[in-house]
Every structure is written in structure tokens, then in C-alpha cells.
Enzyme design. Structure first.
Site, PDB file in Angstrom:
ATOM      1  CE  LYS A   1      -4.184  -1.899   2.079  1.00 20.74           C
ATOM      2  NZ  LYS A   1      -5.254  -1.696   3.051  1.00 20.74           N
TER       3      LYS A   1
ATOM      4  CB  ALA B   1      -5.873   0.081  10.438  1.00 20.69           C
TER       5      ALA B   1
HETATM    6  P1  ATR Z   1      -2.072  -2.607  11.185  1.00 22.01           P
HETATM    7  O1  ATR Z   1      -2.449  -3.824  10.416  1.00 22.01           O
HETATM    8  O2  ATR Z   1      -3.191  -1.659  11.375  1.00 22.01           O
HETATM    9  O3  ATR Z   1      -0.821  -1.945  10.720  1.00 22.01           O
HETATM   10  P2  ATR Z   1      -0.536  -3.552  13.419  1.00 22.01           P
HETATM   11  O4  ATR Z   1       0.701  -2.946  12.905  1.00 22.01           O
HETATM   12  O5  ATR Z   1      -0.608  -5.020  13.598  1.00 22.01           O
HETATM   13  O6  ATR Z   1      -1.836  -3.164  12.638  1.00 22.01           O
HETATM   14  O7  ATR Z   1      -0.824  -2.774  14.760  1.00 22.01           O
HETATM   15  C1  ATR Z   1      -1.594  -3.307  15.667  1.00 22.01           C
HETATM   16  C2  ATR Z   1      -1.753  -2.343  16.855  1.00 22.01           C
HETATM   17  O8  ATR Z   1      -2.335  -3.141  17.841  1.00 22.01           O
HETATM   18  C3  ATR Z   1      -0.446  -1.809  17.428  1.00 22.01           C
HETATM   19  O9  ATR Z   1      -0.668  -0.497  17.849  1.00 22.01           O
HETATM   20  C4  ATR Z   1      -0.204  -2.717  18.624  1.00 22.01           C
HETATM   21  O10 ATR Z   1       0.413  -2.107  19.729  1.00 22.01           O
HETATM   22  P3  ATR Z   1       1.998  -1.801  19.780  1.00 22.01           P
HETATM   23  O11 ATR Z   1       2.173  -0.553  18.984  1.00 22.01           O
HETATM   24  O12 ATR Z   1       2.282  -1.610  21.213  1.00 22.01           O
HETATM   25  O13 ATR Z   1       2.655  -3.008  19.194  1.00 22.01           O
HETATM   26  C5  ATR Z   1      -1.605  -3.070  19.037  1.00 22.01           C
HETATM   27  N1  ATR Z   1      -1.620  -4.367  19.714  1.00 22.01           N
HETATM   28  C6  ATR Z   1      -1.456  -5.577  19.160  1.00 22.01           C
HETATM   29  N2  ATR Z   1      -1.568  -6.538  20.093  1.00 22.01           N
HETATM   30  C7  ATR Z   1      -1.809  -5.911  21.282  1.00 22.01           C
HETATM   31  C8  ATR Z   1      -2.047  -6.363  22.611  1.00 22.01           C
HETATM   32  N3  ATR Z   1      -2.073  -7.648  22.918  1.00 22.01           N
HETATM   33  N4  ATR Z   1      -2.277  -5.428  23.558  1.00 22.01           N
HETATM   34  C9  ATR Z   1      -2.266  -4.110  23.244  1.00 22.01           C
HETATM   35  N5  ATR Z   1      -2.064  -3.638  22.009  1.00 22.01           N
HETATM   36  C10 ATR Z   1      -1.840  -4.516  21.026  1.00 22.01           C
END
Ligand code: ATR
Length: 289
Positions: A71, A135
């Protein structure tokens, strides 16, 4: 619909693409409105993105969708970019224009339309965004663009929330995004927040996971929006509903990103009646998958 010598072609580039619901969305709309257009998927490697765009152009392909992981990587190969997609830094739809393709982000146009369809507007509202991944970044841009009063961006890793806040606040020249640690939710003193859950927490198969467990948090919300659509009722939505708050999943967002792309490619308007029918087909498809 019969594929013949006049069939227009659209497609999706990404890796992987086999799980995509986009062929179902686009081919169903084409069938319903009698548009001689076919939509297929292309699995494209990172090194192949530029060549894929060039090849699509050479073949006269009407339009393309772009999914993970391309993307942002696709942007250098575009002739033009829509200002909102530019601010987001990600493009998921290519529309044929003079001399190349113009990039749009219909993921976010789709969310805006899905919210509107559910009578949710962001203007002058206080918004809580949970998670700070790709996202989330796009949704923060949408909130700033739509004139949200304030956005509280809560994330486990503060630095990621700060990075999004800094760039969005700078782009809109306004201190609208407020980065916070996830654990700081108790500091939020309002009672009418639109809360958008953008993390992968709660995605199948981890259907019982929720990013904030405390029921008191959900009492502060006017409505909960989860961008996850599998399961149909996420643990986050159940938490909202347990304290009497309405909640929606990400299925209409998924559908409307497709509808927005379809409309851009075909310069048409897909009616609510057709959209509702495709929604039911998509819902059924995801249940049986
Ligand atoms: P995208 O597909 O939107 O790019 P991603 O990069 O997988 O998604 O991001 C997921 C988000 O969920 C991140 O902000 C992540 O937090 P961190 O920045 O601290 O890594 C958050 N996230 C994923 N698992 C989590 C969990 N178990 N508890 C809290 N936050 C979580």
C-alpha cells in the site's frame, strides 16, 4: 454476465491475495447492475510492484486495488495521488487517468461512509482510537480531516502513538491528536466518546481477547466501532453492548472500501439497495468460510 471481447478488467495486487473478499464484492456488484466488468486477484512480490503497475497500464486495466504489503510501496509508481491518500501515506485503489494511475485510499473513504450509514459523524466529536498501527494512522487522518474536536490515541507503545500524532497534527496544523498510553484510559473524563478499535486484538482465533478489559471504560462511550469483522461480534463489541452501548464491526467498512473503488472505476453510484444486498452476501460468505 458473459466475459467477452469488451469486458473491462479490474484486479487486486498484494501478497497473499487468496483470502480476499474483493472479487466477491466487485463481481457481485457487476452482475447485479449488468456491468461488463471482471475482477481478479494477482499475487505480486515486493520487487514486482512497479512492473505490475506498468503492466496493468500497458494492458489497459481499468483499475486496481492494492493490499498488504504494497500500500505504501506502490506510491512512487503513480501518476497522481489523492491528497487524503497522500496524508495517510497509503493507497489501496488505482484509477486510470491520462498517462498512468491516480492513487486513492478507499479504506478510509469506506470507513467514513460506513460510519455515516450508521449515523456516526466525526465532526466536533471526541474520539478514542485504540491501537497505533497502519489502520490507526489512516483513521487518525480521517478524524482530523473530518474536524473531530479531539482524538485520544491510546496505544501500548507510546512512541508509536506519538509518531502518528506528530505527523497528523503537523499535516492539519492543529493539536487534534493526543497520544496516550493504553493504561491511561482512566484519565479520560468524558462520557460520550466515539471509540474506534483499530488493533488486531480480538481477531479470530483469539476471539476472547480485548484491548481494555475494564467495564468502566466502556461506560464512557457513545458508540464502539471495531474494524475487525471476523468474528462478527468481537469481544470489544460485547464489552460495549454489556453496558448498553451500540457497537458495529468492520464489515461495512470492508464493503464500502470496495463500493468506493467500484464507483471511482466505473464513474457510477452504487445504490444503497445494491450495497445492502452485497452486504448480506458478504456476511453469508464469511460465515460459511
Ligand atoms: P495494522 O495492520 O493496522 O498496521 P498492526 O501494525 O498489527 O496493525 O498494529 C496493531 C496495533 O495493535 C499496534 O498499535 C499494537 O500495539 P503496539 O504498537 O504496542 O505493538 C496493538 N496491539 C497488538 N496486540 C496488542 C495487545 N495484545 N495489547 C495491546 N495492544 C496490542
Amino acid at each position: 454476465m458473459n466475459i467477452d471481447a469488451t469486458t473491462k478488467l479490474c484486479g487486486l495486487i498484494g501478497n497473499p491475495v487468496k483470502h480476499s473478499c474483493s472479487p466477491l464484492i466487485h463481481n457481485t456488484i457487476s452482475q447485479m447492475i449488468g456491468n461488463n466488468m471482471a475482477y481478479v486477484t494477482f499475487c505480486v512480490s515486493e520487487e514486482g510492484v512497479g512492473k505490475a503497475v506498468e503492466g496493468a497500464r500497458a494492458l489497459g486495466i481499468l483499475g486496481m486495488n492494492v493490499t498488504v504489503p504494497h500500500k505504501s510501496a506502490v506510491i512512487p509508481y503513480l501518476k497522481e495521488i489523492d491528497p487524503l491518500a497522500q496524508k495517510i501515506g497509503a493507497v489501496n485503489t488505482l484509477v486510470s487517468v491520462e498517462g498512468g494511475y491516480k492513487g486513492y485510499n478507499t479504506d478510509i473513504l469506506g470507513l467514513k461512509r460506513a460510519l455515516l450509514r450508521n449515523s456516526i459523524t466525526l465532526k466536533d466529536q471526541e474520539v478514542i482510537i485504540l491501537g497505533a498501527g497502519g489502520a490507526s494512522r489512516a483513521i487518525n487522518v480521517l478524524c482530523a480531516q473530518e474536524g473531530a474536536k479531539a482524538v485520544y490515541l491510546l496505544n501500548r507503545t507510546l512512541d508509536k502513538a506519538k509518531a502518528i500524532a506528530e505527523s497528523v497534527n503537523q499535516a492539519y496544523e492543529r493539536d487534534v491528536i493526543h497520544p496516550m498510553m493504553l493504561s491511561e484510559y482512566e484519565k479520560l473524563s468524558g462520557s460520550n466518546y466515539i471509540c474506534i478499535q483499530t488493533s488486531s486484538v480480538g481477531l479470530a482465533p483469539n476471539v476472547n481477547e480485548v484491548i481494555i478489559d475494564d467495564g468502566k471504560f466502556y461506560e464512557k462511550l457513545a458508540v464502539g466501532v471495531d474494524i475487525i469483522y471476523n468474528p462478527a461480534t468481537t469481544a470489544f463489541m460485547k464489552k460495549c453492548q454489556a453496558v448498553g452501548k451500540p457497537a458495529m464491526n468492520g464489515l461495512s467498512m470492508l464493503l464500502y472500501q470496495g463500493v468506493e473503488a467500484y464507483e471511482l472505476w466505473n464513474q457510477c453510484k452504487v445504490s444503497d439497495e445494491i450495497t445492502d444486498k452485497v452486504y448480506e452476501i458478504l456476511k453469508l460468505h464469511l460465515q460459511v468460510k
